[in-house]
Design a protein around this motif. Structure first.
Motif, PDB file in Angstrom:
ATOM      1  N   GLN A 284      -4.851  38.505 -58.008  1.00  0.00           N
ATOM      2  CA  GLN A 284      -4.612  37.130 -58.448  1.00  0.00           C
ATOM      3  C   GLN A 284      -5.914  36.373 -58.689  1.00  0.00           C
ATOM      4  OE1 GLN A 284      -1.694  36.032 -59.208  1.00  0.00           O
ATOM      5  NE2 GLN A 284      -0.433  37.678 -58.347  1.00  0.00           N
ATOM      6  N   LEU A 285      -7.034  36.937 -58.211  1.00  0.00           N
ATOM      7  CA  LEU A 285      -8.335  36.310 -58.446  1.00  0.00           C
ATOM      8  C   LEU A 285      -8.775  36.494 -59.901  1.00  0.00           C
ATOM      9  CD1 LEU A 285     -10.191  37.492 -55.194  1.00  0.00           C
ATOM     10  CD2 LEU A 285      -9.211  35.228 -55.636  1.00  0.00           C
ATOM     11  N   GLU A 286      -8.142  37.410 -60.603  1.00  0.00           N
ATOM     12  CA  GLU A 286      -8.466  37.679 -62.008  1.00  0.00           C
ATOM     13  C   GLU A 286      -7.269  37.329 -62.887  1.00  0.00           C
ATOM     14  OE1 GLU A 286      -9.327  41.793 -62.062  1.00  0.00           O
ATOM     15  OE2 GLU A 286     -11.191  41.625 -60.916  1.00  0.00           O
ATOM     16  N   ARG A 287      -7.579  37.062 -64.108  1.00  0.00           N
ATOM     17  CA  ARG A 287      -6.497  36.780 -65.062  1.00  0.00           C
ATOM     18  C   ARG A 287      -5.718  38.065 -65.311  1.00  0.00           C
ATOM     19  NH1 ARG A 287      -4.665  33.312 -68.939  1.00  0.00           N
ATOM     20  NH2 ARG A 287      -3.906  34.226 -70.904  1.00  0.00           N
ATOM     21  N   ASN A 288      -4.410  37.934 -65.397  1.00  0.00           N
ATOM     22  CA  ASN A 288      -3.553  39.090 -65.645  1.00  0.00           C
ATOM     23  C   ASN A 288      -3.841  39.636 -67.048  1.00  0.00           C
ATOM     24  OD1 ASN A 288      -1.555  40.963 -66.034  1.00  0.00           O
ATOM     25  ND2 ASN A 288       0.132  39.623 -65.417  1.00  0.00           N
ATOM     26  N   PRO A 289      -4.444  40.842 -67.129  1.00  0.00           N
ATOM     27  CA  PRO A 289      -4.807  41.379 -68.463  1.00  0.00           C
ATOM     28  C   PRO A 289      -3.599  41.644 -69.347  1.00  0.00           C
ATOM     29  CG  PRO A 289      -5.030  43.066 -66.771  1.00  0.00           C
ATOM     30  CD  PRO A 289      -4.780  41.776 -66.055  1.00  0.00           C
ATOM     31  N   TRP A 290      -2.435  41.752 -68.754  1.00  0.00           N
ATOM     32  CA  TRP A 290      -1.229  42.025 -69.564  1.00  0.00           C
ATOM     33  C   TRP A 290      -0.813  40.798 -70.373  1.00  0.00           C
ATOM     34  CZ3 TRP A 290       0.521  46.755 -70.386  1.00  0.00           C
ATOM     35  CH2 TRP A 290       0.147  47.769 -69.486  1.00  0.00           C
ATOM     36  N   LEU A 291      -1.297  39.621 -69.960  1.00  0.00           N
ATOM     37  CA  LEU A 291      -0.972  38.413 -70.722  1.00  0.00           C
ATOM     38  C   LEU A 291      -1.635  38.437 -72.097  1.00  0.00           C
ATOM     39  CD1 LEU A 291      -1.298  35.705 -67.894  1.00  0.00           C
ATOM     40  CD2 LEU A 291       0.798  36.765 -68.785  1.00  0.00           C
ATOM     41  N   ASP A 292      -2.785  39.102 -72.173  1.00  0.00           N
ATOM     42  CA  ASP A 292      -3.513  39.162 -73.443  1.00  0.00           C
ATOM     43  C   ASP A 292      -3.316  40.491 -74.161  1.00  0.00           C
ATOM     44  OD1 ASP A 292      -4.623  36.641 -72.812  1.00  0.00           O
ATOM     45  OD2 ASP A 292      -6.138  37.626 -71.557  1.00  0.00           O
ATOM     46  N   ALA A 293      -2.543  41.378 -73.556  1.00  0.00           N
ATOM     47  CA  ALA A 293      -2.398  42.730 -74.135  1.00  0.00           C
ATOM     48  C   ALA A 293      -1.774  42.693 -75.530  1.00  0.00           C
ATOM     49  CB  ALA A 293      -1.565  43.590 -73.193  1.00  0.00           C
ATOM     50  N   GLY A 294      -0.802  41.812 -75.720  1.00  0.00           N
ATOM     51  CA  GLY A 294      -0.124  41.758 -77.006  1.00  0.00           C
ATOM     52  C   GLY A 294      -1.048  41.390 -78.142  1.00  0.00           C
ATOM     53  N   ALA A 295      -1.976  40.443 -77.860  1.00  0.00           N
ATOM     54  CA  ALA A 295      -2.900  39.999 -78.902  1.00  0.00           C
ATOM     55  C   ALA A 295      -4.056  40.964 -79.084  1.00  0.00           C
ATOM     56  CB  ALA A 295      -3.442  38.610 -78.546  1.00  0.00           C
ATOM     57  N   LYS A 296      -4.460  41.602 -77.999  1.00  0.00           N
ATOM     58  CA  LYS A 296      -5.635  42.481 -78.038  1.00  0.00           C
ATOM     59  C   LYS A 296      -5.302  43.860 -78.591  1.00  0.00           C
ATOM     60  CE  LYS A 296      -9.604  43.712 -75.193  1.00  0.00           C
ATOM     61  NZ  LYS A 296     -10.253  43.596 -73.870  1.00  0.00           N
ATOM     62  N   TYR A 297      -4.098  44.302 -78.298  1.00  0.00           N
ATOM     63  CA  TYR A 297      -3.722  45.653 -78.734  1.00  0.00           C
ATOM     64  C   TYR A 297      -2.471  45.571 -79.613  1.00  0.00           C
ATOM     65  CZ  TYR A 297      -6.873  46.882 -74.926  1.00  0.00           C
ATOM     66  OH  TYR A 297      -7.954  46.985 -74.109  1.00  0.00           O
ATOM     67  N   GLU A 298      -2.722  45.342 -80.896  1.00  0.00           N
ATOM     68  CA  GLU A 298      -1.615  45.239 -81.823  1.00  0.00           C
ATOM     69  C   GLU A 298      -1.053  46.629 -82.128  1.00  0.00           C
ATOM     70  OE1 GLU A 298      -3.012  43.282 -85.279  1.00  0.00           O
ATOM     71  OE2 GLU A 298      -3.368  41.353 -84.263  1.00  0.00           O
ATOM     72  N   VAL A 299       0.197  46.642 -82.478  1.00  0.00           N
ATOM     73  CA  VAL A 299       0.842  47.915 -82.847  1.00  0.00           C
ATOM     74  C   VAL A 299       0.148  48.487 -84.075  1.00  0.00           C
ATOM     75  CG1 VAL A 299       2.981  49.030 -83.602  1.00  0.00           C
ATOM     76  CG2 VAL A 299       3.039  47.212 -81.870  1.00  0.00           C
ATOM     77  N   GLY A 300      -0.265  49.740 -83.985  1.00  0.00           N
ATOM     78  CA  GLY A 300      -0.927  50.401 -85.096  1.00  0.00           C
ATOM     79  C   GLY A 300      -2.431  50.405 -84.978  1.00  0.00           C
TER      80      GLY A 300
END
Length: 334
Positions: A284-300
């Motif tokens: 919890q001391l770090e930002r949840n990386p899964w919140l940005d996963a959708g924008a950072k890792y687009e399909v394809g």
């Protein structure tokens, strides 16, 4: 010179023609005259131990030399210097007036003194009272404390606000310790004692000191397969569950990551005062990386990663952000 003393005539004439006198024997004779007719077996007398001899001690009782057997002396673990400096009460164990033989005992006297002291302690005992005592014995579940004639039990759960595995971590036989009277029952000769209760309960103001969201540092005190116990202050421990160590989905083994004594920074995510439980988190001391996963890792999108493990159905790949993905076996090759 000039003092008058009483002496005993031992002989009317020695080899030089002198009258033989004895002051010491006169004192003993006087003592027997004073006590001989008045004392009997079982009576109490007072005297001093003057020396140690084989099998016991010699005591002076009004000038009478008496024998105190070691087995009846009750002088266990008492130094000779201390013995010689005090006046004691004795019970007449055996008396032969004809032979002027006197044998003493302290066992009954000491037993009576202990009973009197024990009765006084029971009268004075109160709940919430502080008492000083000596550790008499240690078991897996606690320690027995001699309060001066009455024994009390200091249970392991009442020794410390922190978790201990065995009473010997805090006490040893012979230690003097101040304890609190939690409860007692004279009829059953039971006294319950507390040690931790003498100091303030660190959980008393836990909600004020550690509200949810607080970030603090602590020391690892125990590592288990399911998580890590962290002491955030003396008497207060929290559990850092394995699921709260990292955002990664893979199972982590705390025993491979931490050891006792490590200092860690954690966040308070839940406090339960009644059950004395605190839940901690590192992720919890770090930002949840899964919140940005959708924008950072687009399909394809093409990405690089490191192989972290294999299964029968595929391979796990760690991406740069620490996230893990899986390549299914059906997607490895045409």
């Amino acid at each position: 010179i000039g003092d008058e003393v009483e002496v005993l005539i031992e002989s009317m004439e020695d080899e030089n023609g002198y009258l033989v006198l004895s002051y010491g024997k006169a004192e003993k004779a006087k003592g027997w005259m004073q006590l001989g007719d008045s004392i009997n077996e079982g009576d109490m007398v007072e005297g001093r131990v003057v020396k140690q001899v084989k099998g016991g001690f010699i005591a002076d009782v009004n000038g009478i030399e008496a024998f105190l057997p070691m087995s009846l002396s009750a002088f266990k673990n008492v130094s000779m210097d201390h013995i010689l400096t005090r006046k004691y009460s004795f019970q007449v164990a055996k008396l032969n007036k004809a032979r002027r033989n006197l044998i003493l005992s302290r066992k009954e006297v000491v037993q009576k003194e202990r009973e009197q002291l024990r009765e006084k302690i029971w009268v004075d005992l109160q709940k919430g009272q502080k008492r000083s005592g000596m550790v008499k014995g240690i078991t897996d579940f606690g320690a027995f404390i001699d309060l001066g004639g009455v024994d009390g039990l200091l249970h392991i759960t009442d020794m410390s606000w922190t978790r201990i595995n065995h009473p010997s971590e805090m006490l040893k036989v012979g230690d003097r310790v101040e304890v609190l009277i939690l409860d007692f029952n004279k009829a059953e000769s039971k006294v319950s004692l507390g040690l931790k209760q003498i100091s303030e309960n660190p959980w008393a103001h836990i909600y004020d000191k550690y509200p949810t969201g607080t970030i603090t540092k602590g020391k690892v005190v125990n590592v288990m397969p399911y998580g890590v116990f962290v002491e955030i202050e003396k008497g207060i421990e929290g559990l850092l569950h394995s699921s709260e160590i990292t955002w990664q989905k893979k199972m982590v083994n705390p025993q491979e990551m931490f050891k006792a004594g490590d200092e860690v920074e954690v966040q308070i995510i839940n406090v339960d005062k009644d059950s004395k439980r605190i839940s901690l988190s590192m992720k919890q001391l770090e930002r949840n990386p899964w919140l940005d996963a959708g924008a950072k890792y687009e399909v394809g999108a093409k990405v690089k990663g490191k192989i972290r493990g294999f299964t029968d159905y595929g391979a796990f790949v760690e991406l740069e952000s620490g996230l893990e993905g899986m390549i299914h076996i059906s997607d490895m090759s045409w």
